[in-house]
Design an enzyme around this catalytic site. Structure first.
Site, PDB file in Angstrom:
ATOM      1  N   LYS A  69       2.222   2.962  19.313  1.00 44.94           N
ATOM      2  CA  LYS A  69       1.635   2.375  20.521  1.00 44.94           C
ATOM      3  C   LYS A  69       1.111   0.996  20.168  1.00 44.94           C
ATOM      4  O   LYS A  69       0.326   0.859  19.211  1.00 44.94           O
ATOM      5  CB  LYS A  69       0.484   3.249  21.047  1.00 44.94           C
ATOM      6  CG  LYS A  69       0.940   4.576  21.641  1.00 44.94           C
ATOM      7  CD  LYS A  69      -0.238   5.384  22.129  1.00 44.94           C
ATOM      8  CE  LYS A  69       0.246   6.702  22.749  1.00 44.94           C
ATOM      9  NZ  LYS A  69      -0.875   7.625  22.997  1.00 44.94           N
ATOM     10  N   GLY A  83       2.992   5.767  25.305  1.00 46.66           N
ATOM     11  CA  GLY A  83       2.454   5.093  26.486  1.00 46.66           C
ATOM     12  C   GLY A  83       0.986   5.410  26.669  1.00 46.66           C
ATOM     13  O   GLY A  83       0.474   6.387  26.108  1.00 46.66           O
ATOM     14  N   ASP A 141       0.238  10.400  16.308  1.00 46.15           N
ATOM     15  CA  ASP A 141      -0.099   9.355  17.291  1.00 46.15           C
ATOM     16  C   ASP A 141      -1.445   8.754  16.872  1.00 46.15           C
ATOM     17  O   ASP A 141      -1.495   7.775  16.122  1.00 46.15           O
ATOM     18  CB  ASP A 141      -0.124  10.006  18.697  1.00 46.15           C
ATOM     19  CG  ASP A 141      -0.627   9.090  19.808  1.00 46.15           C
ATOM     20  OD1 ASP A 141      -1.057   7.968  19.519  1.00 46.15           O
ATOM     21  OD2 ASP A 141      -0.615   9.502  20.989  1.00 46.15           O
ATOM     22  N   ASP A 156       2.203  17.726  23.122  1.00 45.67           N
ATOM     23  CA  ASP A 156       1.204  16.790  22.586  1.00 45.67           C
ATOM     24  C   ASP A 156      -0.177  17.401  22.816  1.00 45.67           C
ATOM     25  O   ASP A 156      -0.569  17.675  23.957  1.00 45.67           O
ATOM     26  CB  ASP A 156       1.323  15.441  23.321  1.00 45.67           C
ATOM     27  CG  ASP A 156       0.379  14.373  22.777  1.00 45.67           C
ATOM     28  OD1 ASP A 156      -0.382  14.652  21.822  1.00 45.67           O
ATOM     29  OD2 ASP A 156       0.395  13.244  23.315  1.00 45.67           O
ATOM     30  N   LYS A 179       7.905  15.809  27.519  1.00 44.50           N
ATOM     31  CA  LYS A 179       6.730  16.094  26.687  1.00 44.50           C
ATOM     32  C   LYS A 179       5.699  16.746  27.582  1.00 44.50           C
ATOM     33  O   LYS A 179       5.423  16.253  28.683  1.00 44.50           O
ATOM     34  CB  LYS A 179       6.204  14.787  26.088  1.00 44.50           C
ATOM     35  CG  LYS A 179       4.762  14.781  25.620  1.00 44.50           C
ATOM     36  CD  LYS A 179       4.491  13.528  24.800  1.00 44.50           C
ATOM     37  CE  LYS A 179       3.117  12.948  25.075  1.00 44.50           C
ATOM     38  NZ  LYS A 179       2.890  11.675  24.335  1.00 44.50           N
TER      39      LYS A 179
HETATM   40  O1  OSB Z   1      -1.387  10.893  23.704  1.00 40.99           O
HETATM   41  O2  OSB Z   1       0.381   9.919  24.326  1.00 40.99           O
HETATM   42  C1  OSB Z   1      -0.796  10.225  24.538  1.00 40.99           C
HETATM   43  C2  OSB Z   1      -1.826   9.039  28.024  1.00 40.99           C
HETATM   44  C3  OSB Z   1      -3.130   8.667  27.792  1.00 40.99           C
HETATM   45  C4  OSB Z   1      -3.667   8.855  26.551  1.00 40.99           C
HETATM   46  C5  OSB Z   1      -2.895   9.397  25.513  1.00 40.99           C
HETATM   47  C6  OSB Z   1      -1.578   9.727  25.729  1.00 40.99           C
HETATM   48  C7  OSB Z   1      -1.052   9.584  27.015  1.00 40.99           C
HETATM   49  C8  OSB Z   1       0.287  10.015  27.380  1.00 40.99           C
HETATM   50  C9  OSB Z   1       0.896   9.349  28.590  1.00 40.99           C
HETATM   51  O3  OSB Z   1       0.885  10.921  26.860  1.00 40.99           O
HETATM   52  C10 OSB Z   1       2.057   8.490  28.278  1.00 40.99           C
HETATM   53  C11 OSB Z   1       2.436   7.696  29.501  1.00 40.99           C
HETATM   54  O4  OSB Z   1       3.103   8.257  30.356  1.00 40.99           O
HETATM   55  O5  OSB Z   1       2.038   6.518  29.591  1.00 40.99           O
HETATM   56 MG    MG Z   2      -0.106  11.341  22.107  1.00 37.80          MG
END
Ligand code: OSB
Ligand code: MG
Length: 369
Positions: free
Chosen positions: A263, A291, A239, A189, A162
């Site tokens: 999440k 995450g 998300d 993303d 991603k």
């Molecule tokens: O949008 O998924 C997201 C990290 C911080 C805030 C939002 C997001 C993210 C990530 C990181 O994409 C995912 C990870 O590696 O923990």
């Molecule tokens: Mg995201």
């Protein structure tokens, strides 16, 4: 199960590599750990709020008083029938799901430990012994740097890539990545960086046969995502928009997405995460585990969650060493050479805590009970 004591600890951990999204660049994390004690055992949770209110309205500084003054008093000294009771006890709090979730997940862990079962079993998971893993790669200083990072992650076996996008770092960069890696599972993303006025531009991403485009539009706008989805061939994955199971129902009914990222923090913990999972499963919408740059406790909770049956796509849960020189759990989370994480059968979230290390990086601590 009676909850006797709740302790909040704020830990500070530098990231191995900065992480840049469309809303900010992060060099380190300030994470709140929640310890709940009862019946002679401890359960642990991690609040997944960021350092600033940019992903959603929460941040480390807001989560602390929300848990201390509003969520914790609802469960402290109370005898709970099960961890399932925690969600309704804090449901009067508007928003602040990550703060609520940090407490809720700690109590699920406590209950699993008291019963001597792994957390994944406690929540009704266990559909797979290994969870498929992808990685989320932030915006880099150059395209060359991004290509190099992707190459390294693929060499480590990760099953999908991603990449974060934002205006000025989108179609042309995705094209370069696709040219260099024509066969990989790829997605992007945007973290809400676009509006419907950008629909024509986002439509160009259809050329790159991405698995999905995650959260292109506003964090709270399901309707515009439905309008955009009707124009795109690429599935939209929501998300930020999905904060509870009802949002999932509405998004699916409006055809605003083809995939949902779940999440734990964003939906206030395991009880609601399971409901989102079930709504999506009943509608034939696949989900995956997102995450929030978690330390070991949050990472272990994510692994348990990703064993529910409808988590059929690789998630953003990856090895500890991608984030931390040293994690707060033993052993650190590791992946297999083919990009999976094997689940563990120890009680609770399944890893040992490095309490000495946690004590050394704690910058703030408060207990009640
Ligand atoms: O949008 O998924 C997201 C990290 C911080 C805030 C939002 C997001 C993210 C990530 C990181 O994409 C995912 C990870 O590696 O923990
Ligand atoms: Mg995201």
């Amino acid at each position: 199960m009676k909850i006797d004591r709740i302790t909040l600890r704020q830990i500070r951990m530098p990231l191995v590599h900065f992480f840049e999204t469309s809303f900010s660049r992060t060099y380190g994390r300030d994470i709140i750990l929640v310890q709940v004690e009862g019946e002679g055992a401890s359960g642990w949770g991690e609040i997944t709020a960021g350092e600033n209110p940019f992903y959603n309205e929460e941040w480390t500084g807001s989560a602390w008083p929300i848990v201390r003054d509003y969520a914790a008093p609802r469960v402290l000294g109370r005898t709970l029938g099960s961890a399932q009771d925690v969600f309704p006890l804090t449901a009067h709090i508007r928003g602040h799901n990550m703060a609520r979730g940090g407490l809720e997940t700690a109590i699920w862990d406590l209950e699993a430990r008291l019963e001597g079962v792994p957390l994944w079993r406690k929540i009704g998971g266990g559909a797979r012994r290994e969870i498929p893993c992808g990685v989320s790669i932030g915006i880099q200083d150059s395209v060359e740097q991004l290509l190099e990072k992707i190459e390294g992650e693929l060499a480590d076996g990760y099953q999908r890539i991603k990449m974060k996008i934002k205006p000025g770092w989108d179609v042309d960069v995705v094209r370069r990545v696709r040219e260099r890696f024509p066969g990989i599972k790829l997605m992007c993303d945007a973290n809400s960086a676009y509006t419907l006025a950008d629909a024509g531009h986002l439509k160009k991403l259809d050329d790159f046969y991405l698995m999905m485009i995650e959260q292109p539009l506003a964090h709270d706008d399901i309707i515009d995502h439905a309008v955009l989805q009707a124009r795109l061939n690429t599935p939209i994955c929501l998300d930020e928009c999905i904060r509870d199971a009802h949002h999932a129902e509405q998004a699916i009914r409006l055809r605003a997405c083809g995939i949902i990222n779940i999440k734990l923090g964003r939906v206030a913990g395991f009880a609601e995460a399971k409901r989102v999972h079930d709504v999506a499963q009943a509608a034939g919408i696949p989900v995956w585990c997102g995450g929030m740059l978690e330390a070991g406790i949050g990472r272990a909770h994510n692994i348990a969650l990703a064993t529910l049956p409808n988590f059929v796509l690789p998630g953003d849960v990856s090895a500890s060493k991608r984030y931390w020189k040293q994690d707060i759990i033993h052993p650190a989370v590791e992946t297999t050479p083919y990009g999976t994480i094997a689940i563990r059968d120890d009680p609770g979230f399944g890893y040992a805590l490095d309490t000495d290390f946690i004590a050394g990086i704690t910058v703030r601590e408060e207990s009640a009970g």
